[in-house]
Design an enzyme around this catalytic site. Structure first.
Site, PDB file in Angstrom:
ATOM      1  N   CYS A  28      -4.146  -0.201   3.413  1.00 29.86           N
ATOM      2  CA  CYS A  28      -4.701   1.155   3.296  1.00 29.86           C
ATOM      3  C   CYS A  28      -5.217   1.443   1.878  1.00 29.86           C
ATOM      4  O   CYS A  28      -4.421   1.554   0.952  1.00 29.86           O
ATOM      5  CB  CYS A  28      -3.596   2.129   3.693  1.00 29.86           C
ATOM      6  SG  CYS A  28      -3.854   3.835   3.215  1.00 29.86           S
ATOM      7  N   CYS A  31      -3.703   4.446   0.100  1.00 31.50           N
ATOM      8  CA  CYS A  31      -2.310   4.146  -0.270  1.00 31.50           C
ATOM      9  C   CYS A  31      -2.278   3.418  -1.612  1.00 31.50           C
ATOM     10  O   CYS A  31      -1.417   3.688  -2.456  1.00 31.50           O
ATOM     11  CB  CYS A  31      -1.633   3.278   0.789  1.00 31.50           C
ATOM     12  SG  CYS A  31      -1.515   4.049   2.418  1.00 31.50           S
TER      13      CYS A  31
END
Length: 103
Positions: A28, A31
């Site tokens: 991600c 993230c």
């Protein structure tokens, strides 16, 4: 570097005080952008707040239990109870302000 918590230790990690959990995935991009901010906050708030991370791909039971459907998701716990969830990338100041509400 903030510790990554596994399934078998999660409940123990969140049971007392204010605990901020970063639910993330290695694939991600947001993230990855959030990780240095989370690490910095953990250093700045050391002694007042505990910070930990959960990889949603390796800890699917925890992610499911707390209804984590999007990452990154930051969940603030106080004495084992879920108080707030912040979904998506947020700037440091925004995350810090939300955490401060529970101190």
């Amino acid at each position: 570097m903030v510790k990554i918590t596994e399934d078998n230790e999660f409940k123990r990690e969140i049971e007392t005080g204010v605990v901020v959990v970063d639910f993330f995935a290695t694939w991600c991009p947001p993230c990855k952008m959030l990780a240095p901010i989370f690490d910095k906050l953990s250093l700045e708030m050391e002694g007042k707040v505990k910070f930990t991370k959960v990889d949603v791909d390796s800890s699917t039971n925890i992610a499911s239990e707390y209804n984590i459907t999007n990452v990154p998701a930051i969940v603030i716990f106080k004495n084992g109870k879920k108080k707030e969830m912040l979904v998506g990338f947020r700037p440091k100041e925004s995350i810090e302000a939300q955490i401060e509400r529970y101190l």
